[in-house]
Design a protein around this motif. Structure first.
Motif, short mmCIF file in Angstrom:
data_model
loop_
_atom_site.label_atom_id
_atom_site.label_comp_id
_atom_site.label_asym_id
_atom_site.label_seq_id
_atom_site.Cartn_x
_atom_site.Cartn_y
_atom_site.Cartn_z
N LEU A 296 0.57 -0.98 0.24
CA LEU A 296 -0.51 -0.40 -0.06
C LEU A 296 0.45 1.09 -0.01
CD1 LEU A 296 -2.77 -1.20 3.13
CD2 LEU A 296 -2.43 -1.29 0.31
N CYS A 297 2.51 0.78 0.19
CA CYS A 297 3.04 2.09 0.66
C CYS A 297 3.86 2.80 -0.62
CB CYS A 297 3.67 2.06 1.42
SG CYS A 297 2.90 2.54 3.33
N SER A 298 3.36 1.67 -1.85
CA SER A 298 4.33 1.23 -3.00
C SER A 298 4.13 2.04 -4.51
CB SER A 298 4.86 -0.35 -3.46
OG SER A 298 4.83 0.19 -4.63
N VAL A 299 4.42 3.20 -4.57
CA VAL A 299 3.75 4.43 -5.65
C VAL A 299 3.84 3.42 -7.08
CG1 VAL A 299 5.45 5.95 -7.13
CG2 VAL A 299 5.84 5.95 -4.44
N PRO A 300 5.85 2.68 -7.44
CA PRO A 300 5.16 1.88 -8.73
C PRO A 300 3.09 0.71 -8.76
CG PRO A 300 7.17 0.97 -8.02
CD PRO A 300 5.68 2.40 -6.99
N TRP A 302 0.52 2.01 -6.83
CA TRP A 302 -0.47 3.27 -7.66
C TRP A 302 -0.77 3.99 -8.32
CZ3 TRP A 302 -4.91 3.25 -3.98
CH2 TRP A 302 -4.72 2.33 -3.12
N THR A 303 0.33 3.47 -8.73
CA THR A 303 0.60 4.67 -10.75
C THR A 303 -0.18 3.08 -11.38
OG1 THR A 303 3.22 5.14 -9.82
CG2 THR A 303 2.56 4.37 -12.32
N VAL A 304 0.11 1.50 -10.59
CA VAL A 304 -0.62 0.75 -11.86
C VAL A 304 -2.11 1.53 -11.52
CG1 VAL A 304 -1.48 -1.77 -12.19
CG2 VAL A 304 0.91 -0.87 -11.79
N CYS A 305 -2.66 1.55 -10.79
CA CYS A 305 -3.92 1.90 -10.55
C CYS A 305 -4.50 3.00 -11.24
CB CYS A 305 -4.28 2.52 -9.00
SG CYS A 305 -4.07 1.01 -7.80
N VAL A 306 -3.81 3.93 -11.49
CA VAL A 306 -4.30 5.56 -11.92
C VAL A 306 -4.04 5.30 -13.62
CG1 VAL A 306 -3.24 8.10 -12.63
CG2 VAL A 306 -2.74 6.81 -10.13
N GLY A 307 -2.84 4.49 -14.36
CA GLY A 307 -3.18 4.23 -15.12
C GLY A 307 -4.45 2.72 -15.58
N ALA A 308 -5.05 2.45 -14.37
CA ALA A 308 -5.73 1.41 -14.91
C ALA A 308 -7.08 1.96 -14.68
CB ALA A 308 -6.29 0.17 -13.71
N PHE A 309 -6.93 3.01 -13.68
CA PHE A 309 -8.51 4.50 -13.86
C PHE A 309 -8.65 4.75 -15.27
CE2 PHE A 309 -10.78 8.06 -12.91
CZ PHE A 309 -11.43 7.80 -12.14
N ILE A 489 5.57 8.28 -16.30
CA ILE A 489 5.83 9.35 -15.36
C ILE A 489 6.72 8.15 -14.06
CG2 ILE A 489 7.01 11.08 -13.89
CD1 ILE A 489 4.99 12.87 -15.37
N PHE A 490 5.91 7.41 -13.51
CA PHE A 490 5.61 6.69 -12.20
C PHE A 490 6.29 5.03 -12.19
CE2 PHE A 490 4.47 11.01 -11.20
CZ PHE A 490 5.85 11.74 -9.92
N ALA A 491 6.07 4.54 -13.24
CA ALA A 491 5.70 3.11 -13.63
C ALA A 491 7.17 2.25 -13.65
CB ALA A 491 4.80 3.00 -14.77
N SER A 492 7.02 0.89 -12.92
CA SER A 492 8.46 0.42 -13.05
C SER A 492 7.44 -0.95 -13.78
CB SER A 492 8.69 0.89 -11.25
OG SER A 492 9.58 -0.14 -11.08
N GLY A 493 8.57 -1.58 -13.77
CA GLY A 493 8.95 -2.82 -14.36
C GLY A 493 9.76 -3.51 -13.61
N GLU A 494 10.44 -3.71 -12.05
CA GLU A 494 10.87 -4.24 -11.27
C GLU A 494 10.40 -4.63 -9.99
OE1 GLU A 494 14.20 -4.31 -11.90
OE2 GLU A 494 14.10 -3.05 -13.83
N LEU A 495 11.27 -5.18 -9.61
CA LEU A 495 9.90 -6.11 -8.65
C LEU A 495 10.00 -5.34 -7.09
CD1 LEU A 495 11.64 -10.30 -8.49
CD2 LEU A 495 9.13 -9.51 -8.92
N GLY A 496 8.90 -5.63 -6.37
CA GLY A 496 9.16 -4.77 -5.66
C GLY A 496 9.73 -4.90 -4.52
N ASP A 497 10.17 -4.85 -2.84
CA ASP A 497 11.81 -5.12 -2.56
C ASP A 497 10.64 -6.02 -1.72
OD1 ASP A 497 9.10 -4.00 -1.13
OD2 ASP A 497 11.13 -1.97 -0.57
#
Length: 565
Positions: A296-300, A302-309, A489-497
């Motif tokens: 829930l604190c991950s920027v990538p 929430w970026t997916v959520c914005v893109g999906a919206f 601007i904010f999307a990432s394709g890397e694994l979450g930590d």
């Protein structure tokens, strides 16, 4: 009786239920084909209302007295239409085709529902759909995705049979049925992403996902084509009965041949099982606690959520309203309406699958990173359709230009499928279902409010005008582009930590990260050091991964990861 013998007999039986002639098809692609037809039925049950409601409702021609000579000159000769008219406030109303008044009356349904009521009916599916996204992701991650995905379609198919009865009673009953269908289908996307996280190797992920999700477009195409024919030839009730029966048939096949993961699949070859597990990591056994705070604190995320919206604002607005636009503005007959409504989604398939293949090739050759591949695909797949929608607002009653631009607006959206839609699995293969549940909760909001806003804008005798729909297209384009820029601007394709296994972790049971490069398949010399028991193609023993191994306990089918001493 020894549990190992019982398990051997169970696996022998499951291996015996094999589809003839499919030995040459890798199990991961067979699963992808089953998912394709699952999404086909899922969207058939969702979209049939969009065409069915056109045949159900009495859309009388608005009485507008002012005639535009310029429009008569420009449209009647070229399109062989009756003279175009404009309303008293100079909003363009497109001409009707040259059909008799009796034929025109025959096209009208018997329900007098306003545009606003129709908007609520079309959006009511999402009132239920939004409620089961997160719980669906949790259930699929914990207990497997096979049954949630199958039951979501099966139950929706059963409910489809009750829509004609509900319509005869009251439109509120139709809304209730659609809400229940949304609740059941809310499990589908989290389940699909869980299946992708467990079945699709990273280098094949875009391809397998594109094949599976192509069922969305193909299901939409076939549904819109057949719904128009069924409604005109057999009555609008047949639209809901036919696709309900189709969903039940698919569910029977799904129960017999699908599995939640490679470890549970009874007919997969051992070589393919090892290949998938080496690429992704084992998924069976007890799951670790879900890292909610990190997610829930991950920027990538929430970026997916914005893109999906942003994507779904355009997708759902057009999906639910294209048949209404063609019927009420361009005045197509119901059968032609179904064909033209389907045309844009045929184009979507033509863009989606090749784009997924090209992205996989570029990533495999390291010509582009996953992050930039997702960013560019999403941006292109949103900006180009938005440009087409803006142009669509200016073509007025030019029938051919309107259909061409509408087709491109929906078709080019297929490029975005290789953008945000697969990004959940990039970030977290283990919790892809939960991430999909979260983003789909956010992105279901457009499905709820989009059709209602269209209903408000186009409501009233003079509502179905070019100017009113131009405003609809402008709003859709603005939301899609702004969200796409944010994603770029904010999307990432890397694994979450939370996915990375750290060296300082204890020797307790763990999951391997999908980001770690496993060691190659053990050589014969290495295999000779490990005792294995071969039983009709089922291997019991250890499969090595770098400094790890998979232990298959003889008393169960549970596979756990433990550090190799």
């Amino acid at each position: 009786m020894d549990m190992t013998v019982i398990e051997m007999n169970r696996l022998r039986f499951l291996r015996a239920i094999r589809i003839p002639g499919t030995n040459w098809i890798p199990s991961r692609y067979a699963m992808s084909a089953l998912c394709f037809f699952g999404f086909f039925n899922l969207y058939a049950l969702r979209v049939n209302m969009s065409v069915g409601i056109v045949a159900m409702v009495n859309n009388t021609r608005p009485a507008v007295p002012v005639v535009s000579p310029a429009l008569i000159a420009n449209s009647s000769d070229a399109l062989n239409f009756t003279p175009a008219v404009v309303s008293v406030n100079q909003d363009i109303v497109c001409p009707y085709p040259n059909i008799s008044s009796s034929d025109r009356r025959r096209q009208q349904g018997r329900f007098n529902w306003s545009n606003q009521v129709q908007g609520v009916i079309l959006g009511s599916f999402f009132y239920g759909y939004i409620t089961t996204q997160l719980i669906g992701g949790y259930i699929c991650s914990r207990f497997g995705a096979k049954q949630p995905f199958g039951l979501s379609i099966f139950l929706s198919a059963i409910l489809s049979f009750f829509i004609p009865l509900a319509a005869e009673y009251h439109y509120g009953a139709v809304i209730g049925i659609r809400v229940l269908q949304g609740i059941t289908e809310g499990f589908s996307y989290p389940a699909m992403h869980t299946l992708l996280g467990r079945w699709a190797p990273p280098n094949e992920r875009s391809r397998i996902a594109a094949i599976s999700y192509a069922g969305v477009q193909v299901g939409t195409v076939v549904t819109m084509l057949l719904s128009g024919v069924l409604a005109e030839q057999l009555g609008w009730e047949s639209v809901f009965h036919f696709f309900g029966a189709l969903g039940i048939i698919w569910y029977i096949v799904w129960v017999l041949y699908a599995s939640s993961s490679p470890e549970e699949h009874p007919r997969i070859s051992e070589a393919e099982r090892r290949m998938i597990l080496n690429a992704i990591g084992a998924t069976a056994g007890r799951s670790p606690p879900i890292p909610w705070r990190k997610i829930l604190c991950s920027v990538p995320v929430w970026t997916v959520c914005v893109g999906a919206f942003g994507h779904n604002w355009g997708f759902y607005t057009l999906l639910t309203n294209i048949p209404s636009y063609l019927s009420k503005v361009l005045h197509f007959r119901i059968q032609s309406n179904g064909f033209i409504s389907a045309l844009p989604y045929i184009t979507t398939v033509c863009f989606a699958i090749p784009t997924g293949y090209v992205v996989d090739v570029l990533r495999r050759r390291k010509l582009v990173t996953t992050t930039w591949a997702r960013r560019w695909c999403h941006l292109i797949g949103q900006v180009l359709p938005s440009m087409c929608l803006i142009l669509l607002g200016f073509v007025g009653c030019d029938l051919y230009s309107a259909v061409a631009l509408l087709t491109l607006a929906v078709g080019l959206d297929g490029i975005a499928a290789s953008g945000y839609q697969f990004n959940h699995v990039d970030i977290s293969p283990t919790y892809a279902g939960i991430l999909m549940g979260l983003s789909n909760t956010v992105s279901s909001v457009p499905g709820m409010i989009g059709p209602y806003i269209v209903g408000v804008i186009t409501n009233g005798p003079s509502g179905n005008t070019v100017a009113a729909w131009r405003l609809v297209f402008y709003i859709t384009a603005a939301v899609s582009v702004s969200c796409a820029i944010f994603f770029f601007i904010f999307a990432s394709g890397e694994l979450g930590d939370w996915e990375i296994v750290r060296p300082d972790e204890s020797n307790e049971t763990k999951k391997l990260s999908g980001n770690r490069d496993p060691s190659p398949t053990p050589s014969p010399a290495q295999d000779s050091q490990t005792q294995e028991e071969e039983l009709e193609g089922v291997t019991y023993g250890k499969v090595r991964y770098r400094a790890k191994s998979i232990q298959l306990h003889p008393s169960s089918t549970t596979m756990t990861l433990a550090e190799q001493p």
